[in-house]
Design an enzyme around this catalytic site. Structure first.
Site, mmCIF file in Angstrom:
data_model
loop_
_atom_site.group_PDB
_atom_site.id
_atom_site.type_symbol
_atom_site.label_atom_id
_atom_site.label_comp_id
_atom_site.label_asym_id
_atom_site.label_seq_id
_atom_site.Cartn_x
_atom_site.Cartn_y
_atom_site.Cartn_z
ATOM 1 N N ASP A 255 -2.407 0.881 7.271
ATOM 2 C CA ASP A 255 -1.688 0.722 6.006
ATOM 3 C C ASP A 255 -1.155 -0.710 5.878
ATOM 4 O OD1 ASP A 255 -1.256 3.823 5.140
ATOM 5 O OD2 ASP A 255 -1.144 3.540 7.312
ATOM 6 N N ASP B 272 0.887 -1.158 0.000
ATOM 7 C CA ASP B 272 0.000 0.000 0.000
ATOM 8 C C ASP B 272 0.927 1.210 0.000
ATOM 9 O OD1 ASP B 272 -2.190 1.745 0.280
ATOM 10 O OD2 ASP B 272 -2.011 1.688 2.464
ATOM 11 N N GLU C 24 -1.277 -1.320 -4.723
ATOM 12 C CA GLU C 24 -2.487 -0.518 -4.897
ATOM 13 C C GLU C 24 -2.201 0.640 -5.849
ATOM 14 O OE1 GLU C 24 -5.218 2.379 -2.180
ATOM 15 O OE2 GLU C 24 -4.838 0.368 -1.378
#
Length: 192
Positions: A140, A7, A67
């Site tokens: 996260d 992420d 992501e």
């Protein structure tokens, strides 16, 4: 297969490693790179690159799942996020590791069934699926796990590319009823 999920972020970057060679995927690692204390953006980017290489060299993942940056109102933030993503991808490519990129809504849809789910909902569902007790200090880390889990589901999904199924603006998207009718027409000997 060992999937490295990332992420990306320029203040906090989440990462996870998910082993999918077991009947239930198993978490190998899940943590964050805390970058806020580095005042220089260039140093943060350098640290993301070197840390990603260190993680890859330590665990030898087979795949990177990352992501995609979301389009927000702040263009400068979006550009910085894209740079963080880019250096993580560059680190994977430097080690000949393929990567897949996933939109945030696809990740949320895959994990929770709701493309608008909150980070907390994503974390809660992952805890129930993957049976881990600890609540990471930063969401996260669970976001990175969600990216790795999405990649796992994509690779094992017998129905094909989930992104295409979830994208309402694709003209070639067929309704489930139409897909079933096509299948029946193409396979009359199977369906009675």
């Amino acid at each position: 297969m060992l999937i490295l999920g990332i992420d990306p972020g320029t203040r906090i970057l989440g990462y996870s490693l998910l082993d999918t060679d077991t009947p239930t995927p198993r978490i190998v690692a899940m943590d964050v790179l805390y970058l806020r204390l580095m005042p220089d953006f260039k140093e943060r980017i350098k640290h993301i690159h070197s840390s990603t290489l260190r993680i890859i060299d330590s665990f030898h993942p087979d795949q990177l799942a990352i992501e995609a940056p979301f389009f927000g109102k702040n263009v400068q933030s979006m550009l910085k996020l894209g740079r963080a993503q880019g250096v993580a991808i560059a680190a994977a490519l430097a080690r000949d590791i393929p990567y897949e990129e996933y939109e945030p809504s696809v990740i949320k849809q895959t994990v929770t069934g709701n493309g608008n789910a909150s980070k907390e909902q994503v974390g809660d569902i992952l805890r129930s699926i993957l049976h881990f007790e600890e609540h990471p200090h930063y969401l996260d880390a669970t976001d990175a796990l969600a990216v790795a889990y999405t990649c796992h589901m994509q690779l094992t999904n017998p129905l094909g590319d989930l992104r295409a199924q979830l994208s309402p603006h694709k003209k070639q998207r067929k309704s489930a009823k139409k897909q079933w009718a096509d299948f029946v027409n193409q396979n009359p000997d199977i369906v009675q």
